[in-house]
Design a protein around this motif. Structure first.
Motif, short mmCIF file in Angstrom:
data_model
loop_
_atom_site.label_atom_id
_atom_site.label_comp_id
_atom_site.label_asym_id
_atom_site.label_seq_id
_atom_site.Cartn_x
_atom_site.Cartn_y
_atom_site.Cartn_z
N ALA A 1 0.84 -1.20 0.00
CA ALA A 1 0.00 0.00 0.00
C ALA A 1 0.87 1.25 0.00
CB ALA A 1 -0.94 0.00 1.21
N ASN A 2 1.90 1.26 0.83
CA ASN A 2 2.82 2.40 0.90
C ASN A 2 3.54 2.62 -0.42
OD1 ASN A 2 2.18 1.39 3.45
ND2 ASN A 2 4.03 2.21 4.38
N VAL A 3 4.18 1.56 -0.90
CA VAL A 3 4.99 1.67 -2.11
C VAL A 3 4.10 1.88 -3.34
CG1 VAL A 3 6.73 0.55 -3.55
CG2 VAL A 3 6.77 0.23 -1.06
N GLY A 4 2.95 1.23 -3.34
CA GLY A 4 2.03 1.43 -4.46
C GLY A 4 1.57 2.87 -4.57
N GLY A 5 1.22 3.47 -3.43
CA GLY A 5 0.81 4.87 -3.43
C GLY A 5 1.92 5.80 -3.88
N ALA A 6 3.14 5.55 -3.38
CA ALA A 6 4.29 6.37 -3.77
C ALA A 6 4.60 6.21 -5.26
CB ALA A 6 5.50 5.99 -2.94
N THR A 7 4.45 4.99 -5.77
CA THR A 7 4.72 4.74 -7.18
C THR A 7 3.72 5.46 -8.06
OG1 THR A 7 5.70 2.58 -6.68
CG2 THR A 7 4.93 2.93 -8.93
N LEU A 8 2.44 5.40 -7.70
CA LEU A 8 1.41 6.10 -8.47
C LEU A 8 1.63 7.60 -8.41
CD1 LEU A 8 -1.74 4.01 -7.50
CD2 LEU A 8 -0.57 4.06 -9.71
N ALA A 9 2.06 8.12 -7.26
CA ALA A 9 2.35 9.55 -7.14
C ALA A 9 3.51 9.95 -8.05
CB ALA A 9 2.66 9.90 -5.70
N PHE A 10 4.53 9.10 -8.13
CA PHE A 10 5.68 9.36 -8.99
C PHE A 10 5.28 9.38 -10.46
CE2 PHE A 10 9.66 7.42 -10.98
CZ PHE A 10 10.26 8.66 -11.17
N ILE A 11 4.45 8.41 -10.85
CA ILE A 11 3.98 8.36 -12.24
C ILE A 11 3.12 9.58 -12.56
CG2 ILE A 11 2.52 7.07 -13.85
CD1 ILE A 11 3.47 4.51 -12.43
N ALA A 12 2.25 9.97 -11.60
CA ALA A 12 1.42 11.16 -11.80
C ALA A 12 2.27 12.41 -11.92
CB ALA A 12 0.42 11.29 -10.65
N LEU A 13 3.34 12.49 -11.11
CA LEU A 13 4.23 13.65 -11.18
C LEU A 13 4.90 13.75 -12.54
CD1 LEU A 13 5.73 15.98 -9.74
CD2 LEU A 13 7.45 14.32 -9.03
N ALA A 14 5.34 12.62 -13.07
CA ALA A 14 5.96 12.62 -14.40
C ALA A 14 4.96 13.06 -15.46
CB ALA A 14 6.50 11.23 -14.72
N ALA A 15 3.73 12.58 -15.34
CA ALA A 15 2.69 12.97 -16.30
C ALA A 15 2.37 14.46 -16.20
CB ALA A 15 1.43 12.14 -16.08
N MET A 16 2.29 14.98 -14.97
CA MET A 16 2.01 16.41 -14.79
C MET A 16 3.13 17.28 -15.35
SD MET A 16 0.08 16.88 -11.12
CE MET A 16 1.24 15.93 -10.14
N ALA A 17 4.38 16.82 -15.18
CA ALA A 17 5.52 17.58 -15.72
C ALA A 17 5.44 17.65 -17.24
CB ALA A 17 6.82 16.93 -15.28
N ARG A 18 5.13 16.53 -17.88
CA ARG A 18 5.01 16.52 -19.34
C ARG A 18 3.84 17.39 -19.79
NH1 ARG A 18 7.56 12.35 -22.21
NH2 ARG A 18 6.73 13.43 -24.03
N PHE A 19 2.74 17.33 -19.05
CA PHE A 19 1.56 18.12 -19.41
C PHE A 19 1.85 19.62 -19.27
CE2 PHE A 19 -2.46 20.21 -18.06
CZ PHE A 19 -3.14 20.09 -19.27
N ALA A 20 2.54 19.99 -18.18
CA ALA A 20 2.85 21.41 -17.95
C ALA A 20 3.81 21.95 -19.01
CB ALA A 20 3.45 21.59 -16.56
#
Length: 214
Positions: A183-202
């Motif tokens: 649960a911990n690592v899964g949440g952190a991993t999804l946050a990391f993927i979302a951050l990468a997507a937000m950076a590309r979108f921005a």
């Protein structure tokens, strides 16, 4: 100094695509190899008891793994029985978000469905953990491509991710596979993927990355 001709530009473009394609295939193969190395495709074993063979789940069973596998089983039973999703009583002394059947248990159930229900979900949980382990490769790829880095940089990043044990709070091999804190690592991993997507979108304004981030 002569300017490049359209033929030269076309040749460079084809070379870039070949290099990118080779890197993408290498990244996918490395991810599959890591999953294979940790037994992600060896989910069932046959043991002999009193002279008779019996098929049993070959899964991760240390520390928190059984707890999270039971959460996935509870979610699957709730869906099968047509029950409304609710707070469940598999209390572990952790945060309340762990008790509600959201997040990683859905990945367990999704992989169970992809395997056509032929593998017990407690065994499927082993594959889920390993998918979470290699999932940062998605973010590595998006970030490297956005920064115009060599396309093999994400391959190196995933190799480092897989080869660095870390500690039980580092989100790597020890925390995820040995301690079972999916649960911990899964949440952190999804946050990391979302951050990468937000950076590309921005930076690029591509709607697909905005959707991925959401």
């Amino acid at each position: 100094m002569t300017e490049p001709t359209p033929a030269d530009l076309g040749a460079d473009h084809r070379r870039d695509w070949r290099l990118t394609g080779a890197a993408a295939i290498s990244l996918a193969l490395l991810a599959v190899w890591v999953i294979w190395q940790f037994g992600g495709f060896d989910l069932m074993n046959t043991v002999t008891l009193d002279g008779r063979g019996q098929s049993v789940a070959n899964t991760f069973a240390t520390v928190d793994h059984p707890f999270h596998a039971v959460r996935a089983e509870t979610l699957l039973r709730s869906l099968r029985d047509g029950e409304s999703l609710r707070w469940i009583a598999h209390h572990q002394g952790g945060y309340p978000v762990e008790f509600y059947p959201l997040g990683i248990p859905w990945l367990d159930v999704g992989l169970w469905a992809l395997l056509l229900g032929q593998v017990p979900i407690i065994a499927v949980h082993k594959l889920t953990v390993l998918v979470v382990f290699v999932a940062p490769a998605i973010a590595f790829w998006w970030l490297a491509r956005g920064d115009r880095l060599n396309p093999f940089v994400p391959v190196l990043a995933l190799a480092i991710q897989a080869a660095t044990p870390g500690l039980w709070t580092h989100g790597g091999l020890v925390e995820l596979i040995e301690w079972g804190l999916v649960a911990n690592v899964g949440g952190a991993t999804l946050a990391f993927i979302a951050l990468a997507a937000m950076a590309r979108f921005a930076l690029e304004g591509e709607a697909r990355f905005g959707v991925a981030a959401m």
